[in-house]
Structure formats: C-alpha cells, structure tokens
Motif scaffolding. Structure first.
Motif, PDB file in Angstrom:
ATOM      1  N   ASP A 218       0.820  -1.211   0.000  1.00 45.97           N
ATOM      2  CA  ASP A 218       0.000   0.000   0.000  1.00 45.97           C
ATOM      3  C   ASP A 218       0.855   1.263   0.000  1.00 45.97           C
ATOM      4  N   ASP A 219       1.999   1.207   0.709  1.00 49.50           N
ATOM      5  CA  ASP A 219       2.881   2.380   0.737  1.00 49.50           C
ATOM      6  C   ASP A 219       3.470   2.639  -0.647  1.00 49.50           C
ATOM      7  N   GLY A 220       3.789   1.559  -1.334  1.00 49.29           N
ATOM      8  CA  GLY A 220       4.315   1.701  -2.693  1.00 49.29           C
ATOM      9  C   GLY A 220       3.269   2.310  -3.620  1.00 49.29           C
ATOM     10  N   VAL A 221       2.031   1.840  -3.481  1.00 52.03           N
ATOM     11  CA  VAL A 221       0.932   2.378  -4.289  1.00 52.03           C
ATOM     12  C   VAL A 221       0.763   3.872  -4.000  1.00 52.03           C
ATOM     13  N   ALA A 222       0.775   4.218  -2.723  1.00 53.32           N
ATOM     14  CA  ALA A 222       0.591   5.616  -2.322  1.00 53.32           C
ATOM     15  C   ALA A 222       1.692   6.490  -2.925  1.00 53.32           C
ATOM     16  N   ARG A 223       2.909   5.970  -2.946  1.00 48.69           N
ATOM     17  CA  ARG A 223       4.045   6.732  -3.478  1.00 48.69           C
ATOM     18  C   ARG A 223       3.886   6.940  -4.995  1.00 48.69           C
ATOM     19  N   ILE A 224       3.434   5.905  -5.690  1.00 52.86           N
ATOM     20  CA  ILE A 224       3.219   6.031  -7.148  1.00 52.86           C
ATOM     21  C   ILE A 224       2.128   7.077  -7.408  1.00 52.86           C
ATOM     22  N   LYS A 225       1.084   7.046  -6.592  1.00 50.21           N
ATOM     23  CA  LYS A 225       0.006   8.034  -6.742  1.00 50.21           C
ATOM     24  C   LYS A 225       0.556   9.448  -6.532  1.00 50.21           C
ATOM     25  N   GLU A 226       1.373   9.596  -5.478  1.00 46.29           N
ATOM     26  CA  GLU A 226       1.990  10.895  -5.182  1.00 46.29           C
ATOM     27  C   GLU A 226       2.773  11.424  -6.376  1.00 46.29           C
ATOM     28  N   LEU A 227       3.483  10.513  -7.034  1.00 48.34           N
ATOM     29  CA  LEU A 227       4.355  10.898  -8.154  1.00 48.34           C
ATOM     30  C   LEU A 227       3.575  11.166  -9.430  1.00 48.34           C
ATOM     31  N   THR A 228       2.274  10.859  -9.421  1.00 47.40           N
ATOM     32  CA  THR A 228       1.484  10.950 -10.665  1.00 47.40           C
ATOM     33  C   THR A 228       0.206  11.765 -10.450  1.00 47.40           C
ATOM     34  N   GLY A 241       4.849 -12.181  -9.924  1.00 44.19           N
ATOM     35  CA  GLY A 241       3.998 -13.367  -9.969  1.00 44.19           C
ATOM     36  C   GLY A 241       3.369 -13.714  -8.634  1.00 44.19           C
ATOM     37  N   THR A 242       3.390 -12.770  -7.698  1.00 43.54           N
ATOM     38  CA  THR A 242       2.746 -13.016  -6.401  1.00 43.54           C
ATOM     39  C   THR A 242       1.490 -12.154  -6.275  1.00 43.54           C
ATOM     40  N   GLN A 243       0.653 -12.515  -5.304  1.00 41.47           N
ATOM     41  CA  GLN A 243      -0.562 -11.743  -5.047  1.00 41.47           C
ATOM     42  C   GLN A 243      -0.214 -10.296  -4.713  1.00 41.47           C
ATOM     43  N   ALA A 244       0.794 -10.118  -3.861  1.00 42.48           N
ATOM     44  CA  ALA A 244       1.163  -8.767  -3.425  1.00 42.48           C
ATOM     45  C   ALA A 244       1.592  -7.918  -4.620  1.00 42.48           C
ATOM     46  N   ALA A 245       2.389  -8.512  -5.508  1.00 42.98           N
ATOM     47  CA  ALA A 245       2.894  -7.757  -6.661  1.00 42.98           C
ATOM     48  C   ALA A 245       1.752  -7.417  -7.614  1.00 42.98           C
ATOM     49  N   MET A 246       0.845  -8.357  -7.801  1.00 40.58           N
ATOM     50  CA  MET A 246      -0.276  -8.122  -8.717  1.00 40.58           C
ATOM     51  C   MET A 246      -1.204  -7.038  -8.146  1.00 40.58           C
ATOM     52  N   ASP A 247      -1.516  -7.137  -6.853  1.00 38.24           N
ATOM     53  CA  ASP A 247      -2.347  -6.107  -6.221  1.00 38.24           C
ATOM     54  C   ASP A 247      -1.683  -4.735  -6.361  1.00 38.24           C
ATOM     55  N   GLN A 248      -0.384  -4.715  -6.084  1.00 39.49           N
ATOM     56  CA  GLN A 248       0.359  -3.456  -6.149  1.00 39.49           C
ATOM     57  C   GLN A 248       0.317  -2.886  -7.572  1.00 39.49           C
ATOM     58  N   ALA A 249       0.457  -3.748  -8.552  1.00 41.72           N
ATOM     59  CA  ALA A 249       0.456  -3.301  -9.955  1.00 41.72           C
ATOM     60  C   ALA A 249      -0.898  -2.716 -10.334  1.00 41.72           C
ATOM     61  N   ILE A 250      -1.962  -3.439 -10.022  1.00 45.45           N
ATOM     62  CA  ILE A 250      -3.300  -2.976 -10.418  1.00 45.45           C
ATOM     63  C   ILE A 250      -3.645  -1.667  -9.715  1.00 45.45           C
ATOM     64  N   ARG A 251      -3.306  -1.597  -8.436  1.00 50.04           N
ATOM     65  CA  ARG A 251      -3.655  -0.397  -7.652  1.00 50.04           C
ATOM     66  C   ARG A 251      -2.781   0.810  -7.997  1.00 50.04           C
ATOM     67  N   SER A 252      -1.650   0.574  -8.638  1.00 52.56           N
ATOM     68  CA  SER A 252      -0.767   1.685  -9.029  1.00 52.56           C
ATOM     69  C   SER A 252      -1.128   2.249 -10.391  1.00 52.56           C
ATOM     70  N   THR A 253      -2.114   1.642 -11.053  1.00 51.41           N
ATOM     71  CA  THR A 253      -2.454   2.017 -12.424  1.00 51.41           C
ATOM     72  C   THR A 253      -3.679   2.923 -12.429  1.00 51.41           C
ATOM     73  N   ARG A 254      -3.656   3.979 -13.206  1.00 47.40           N
ATOM     74  CA  ARG A 254      -4.826   4.856 -13.298  1.00 47.40           C
ATOM     75  C   ARG A 254      -5.958   4.165 -14.073  1.00 47.40           C
TER      76      ARG A 254
END
Lengths: 339, 339
Positions: A218-228, A241-254
């Motif tokens: 979630d912190d990584g997602v928040a940081r990507i949002k901040e930068l965009t 290829g993990t759940q965490a990475a996939m969640d992070q990827a989807i949530r970091s995308t507009r």
C-alpha cells in the motif's frame, strides 16, 4: 553430453545424458554457446513446484549442428536465438503475434537447455539467426533476448509504455529490469522502478529509470500516486507473480491505464469487483518472445542496448548447482552458464 | 415530486419526495421524459446487495429546467442525455476517455432518476443535448444510450470488435444485446449471441448476430471453439457479472484476443494462473458512456440504429413496482418508465 538435472528441491546436479537427436523433420539440434538460470527455475528449487529428476532450462543461444529434412530457413552453422516455447510462426495465433500460444507450440523446458546440446522443434518458426557469428561480448545480450529481455519487452508493450507515458515497474529481477530497458526504448517519458536493492537500483537507472520507489504494498501504491498527481501510472509492469505484486500493480495504475503482467502467477486470485472498478486494462502471460526477436537482435547487434548487463554472475555449466544457490540467496540477479 | 424508493428487497414504492434543487453552480435540474429499470437494480431487489429506503435509478433523458451559474454549454429547454456517473469531461482521466472514473465524478444513483425530476452535477461535462426536441419514437433509444447502449458499446470497444473479427457475447440482457448492436456497427465479421431465450435470440438477430449458441458453461465454450477453428473468438463481451459468465468469456477467447467485461462483478474471483496462460486481454468496468454519447445520439437521430428495441415493456412511473416484478421474473428484458 553434460546436462543440469534437478533431482529434488535444492538438489541440482550436472550429469552425463544422451545427446539429443532429430525426431521431427522440422527439428534442429544446436550446440549451446550459453544458457542461464531463470527466476522461474527457483520455484521448484524452493519446493513451491513439484520436481523430481527434471532436466532444467529453457533459455538458449548457440550454433546449429544439424537440421531436419523439412527445415528451410535455418542452416547448419547459423548462430541462433530461440525462446522458451517453440512455434510454427505460421498459424493464425502466431500471425497475430502470439507465438507463445502457437497451436503447435512445444515447451523447450521439457528437454532442457541447461546442457551442451538441445533439440529445437519447429526450428524455422522458432529460431532467428544472427547476422553472423557474434563476438563473445554480445553473447550475454543475445541470451537475454531469449527470455528475460523478450519477456520484459512484451510486458512493456502489454502495458502500452510509450511517449508521454509514466511507467511503473513492480519487480527488480532480470525481467523487471529488462522491462525498464524496453520502456526506455519505447519512448516512455518517466519510468519508476520499484526496488530496494542498491545494485538493482543502479542497473535500473542505467537502463533508463527516472525514479526509484523503495516502498512496497500500500505504501508503494501511495508513493506512485503521489508521483502521478494522485492518478496512478499510465502503464504498470508486474514482473514477480505473487498476489502482493499483482495487487500493487493494479492499484498503481490509473483508470484506463494498462497493466502488463509477466510474472508466472502462483496462487494469485484477482477479486472481480476490484478489477471492475479499477478500470484498468490487464494483459500478460507467457511472452511471445519470437514476435520481438528480430528487432531485439538488431538492437543488440548495433550495440544500441546492452541487456546482457542483467547477468551479474557467469559460471561454467559444470557449476550450475552453485548458480542456483547464489540466485536462491539473491546474491545474484541472474546467472549465465557458459557451455 | 413522485420518486421510486426501494424500502427493502422486493419492496418498491412510488412516493412523494421533495423536488431536487441546485446545490453546486455546475448543477442542472432536468424534468425526466423517461427513465428505466436496470439489471443492476435487481441485485438489491433480490437481496444480493444491502438496501434500505434507497431512491432508485441512474438512467435518464429529459428537458433541462434550471442550470447553475457556472453552467455554460447546457441551456434551459435542451433535451439532454446523461449517464450514471457525472463527469467534468476536462480532467486527465476524462480526456483519456474514461469519464466514468473522472476525478470529480458523482454517482447519479445517489439521488435517483426513477423520479419526475433529477439534479445532474457537472452538467456541462455530463449532459449531451440532442439536435432538437426528439419525437416520442426516439425517446426509448436515447434513454438506452444513457446506459445499456453506452455500456454495450464500451464492452464491444473494450473487446476490440471490428472488421475481420469474430465476436461472442455472453449475456442476452439489454447490455449484451446492445453489445451485439455495437459490434455490428463496428464492422465485426461474425457475431455469436449466447442465448437460450427465443425472443432475445430474435432481437439479437435483428441487431446483427450471425450465430446463436444455446449451450452454457464448458459446453458453451466448446461450441464457440468449434465455430472458430478451435481457437476461440477474437473478441468476447461479458455482460452478466457472475463467475460462470466471466469464466465462460475468458475461456471462449483465443490467446491474444480481448475480453470486454461490463457485468458488475459479484463474488467473482479470477484465478491468476488461468488468466496468465490464457493470454487474453481483459478490460472493462463501469462504462465511460459519455465518451460515446455524441456518436450514439447522432446514430439514433439519423435513425441508423434502434437500440430502444431492448425495451419490451413500457409502464408509467407510478407502476414501477410492477416493472421491477416483471423484470425480476424475466418476463421483460428491460422496462421503460414514462414520466
């Protein structure tokens, strides 16, 4: 010939096995120049996939020593690059650019390429010859094209990296780093590498990353949002290829953006409702490396890119067990085995 | 004014409620000409979503009766069409064509449009005026554009329906039928409707379906494969929102093909590994109807399309409860409420 065999998780040996022979008239036999250990080879090594006396490896470059009677385009003596699925390159699926789903595909991993020789089915539709015999300095990059570069490139294309786009890359392994290189070549405006390893961060920057994000989840997602501007990246590559990475990827995308996912999904489940309301595009899977090989070989031959930099350890084939150990312990990003 | 309220699952009443008033300077007030009941309204009606004294409806066409001080493009007296999310149509997300994810979006369902009047926030960015006052025969089609046609159209675009493509549509409700109409307009070569209801099959054919598949689940997938040389369709629309429909859609799509999903996902979970190895593109979510409204209104105005044919029952607003009952019992595909 000498060949790498995984007897059980953690138990890798180099053994004497019979040389491969032509089976189909469309086969070729190659003498490997180099091969390597893939992040996906670590799944069985760590016991996350069942394994028993399995020959290993699916990445390869080398010289053709023999061709079947039906092979027309590839000749004995050619230095060739292929990928982890063979393909006829003529079926409707191949013609649409999805050679990794070819109706006649075969997995190279079945007979293994961590070996002195390998049989390559569908030789004409699979192998791409280099313009000549490469210098030793080009071999690592050509080998990278065989899988990690081709996979990273596909991920960047699937994520629609390009001019004006902000691209985020989840995963700092060889595929993630290759996706950064691809995004740079595709003209992305800004490339955010998600990594907390100083040496991988450095290579990410060499490959064109403009920003580094060390936070995860979630912190990584928040940081990507901040930068965009609060919106998320246009393009996000998932290369873990993990759940965490996939969640992070989807949530970091507009919304309306694109996720390219190439990490082989293990126990990943996508909640439909979240995906629905995210409004992202999702595309990925086993990369159709063959689609990109001619361009990648050209860029490497012209020394426009140096994807071989992902290999940070080179060992002789005979020391494969050591290579697995070092990659498992994350002391190396990617191990090249000379043959 | 008179307004539809769902007090509890199955309990729909038409009650006297206060007329809406301008709140923001960017608001407009419209007098509804027609509204309708959405398939998604049946989720709470059937108890699949929590509901208590909720005003209902998010589809609307009507005449503007009042505008806020900041409204510039929409005028009192305009006949307008809007959609279920309001949008500023100027933010980066809107400009990319994803108005349903606008950074200033508001849900029209919050205040309800199954009513005599409705407040429309972000009026300039949400409402599209028709070229003049429509004849009564055009009102159903314009109302369809407000949601089901716009949603079906988005699904067909998300599935990349177009020339040379075989398109399969999972779901024979108003949205699925609209997706067939859209695929026809987008130039698809072959359109397979998955339906076992004779009257819906007939409308599917009217809208351009070339093939009907009655089988569902694995049998439906097998039939689509049979019709497509074993490969699957290029483009598949999912317009239901259940696990079975989503599985059927993904499995009916060839590698490299596109799934457009617009059924609001309920308890849907996508297995990562299957999605990975399918090689499909997945895109969907709440449709950015605003993106398509100008084109849809033009096609309707020119009488090039007749999407209003999805309404197979028309009732006065006062009989909304009967409308819900009939739709719940699948005795009507889509109910129009005159105001």
């Amino acid at each position: 010939m000498r060949q790498v065999v995984m007897h059980a998780p953690g138990d890798v040996r180099v053994e004497e096995r019979p040389d491969p022979v032509l089976i189909e008239p469309t086969d070729a036999i190659i003498k490997l120049a180099a091969t390597c250990i893939c992040g996906s080879d670590l799944w069985p090594y760590r016991g996350a996939e069942r394994v028993e006396d399995a020959v290993m490896g699916h990445e390869y470059v080398g010289v053709v020593t023999e061709v079947g009677a039906a092979v027309k385009d590839i000749e004995v003596g050619d230095f060739v690059v292929g990928s982890f699925f063979t393909s006829d390159n003529t079926c409707e699926i191949c013609q649409a650019g999805y050679q990794s789903h070819c109706v006649h595909r075969t997995p190279m991993g079945g007979e293994g390429t961590q070996a002195e020789y390998a049989r390559v089915p569908n030789a004409d539709g699979t192998l791409v010859a280099t313009p000549g015999q490469p210098g030793a300095d080009l071999v690592p990059s050509l080998l990278a094209a065989s899988d990690v570069l081709g996979t990273g490139w596909f991920a960047a294309v699937a994520a629609e990296a390009g001019p004006g786009k902000t691209v985020a890359v989840v995963g700092d392994g060889a595929v993630g780093l290759s996706a950064i290189l691809a995004a740079t070549q595709l003209g992305a405006e800004r490339i955010i590498a998600m990594s907390r390893h100083p040496n991988r961060q450095a290579l990410a920057r060499d490959f064109g990353a403009t920003d580094i994000v060390e936070e995860r989840g979630d912190d990584g997602v928040a940081r990507i949002k901040e930068l965009t501007g609060g919106l998320g990246a246009h393009s996000v590559v998932e290369a873990v290829g993990t759940q965490a990475a996939m969640d992070q990827a989807i949530r970091s995308t507009r919304a309306g953006g694109h996720v390219g996912f190439v990490g082989v999904s293990h126990d990943v489940s996508l909640p439909g409702q979240e995906l629905f309301f995210s409004g992202v595009h999702l595309h990925g899977g086993p990369a159709p490396v063959r689609r990109f090989l001619p361009d990648l070989i050209r860029l490497i031959w012209e020394r426009a890119i140096d994807p071989g930099a992902v290999f940070d350890l080179t060992l002789p084939l005979e020391d494969a067990a050591e290579g697995y150990r070092v990659m498992d312990e994350r002391r190396a990003t990617k191990v090249l085995l000379t043959v």
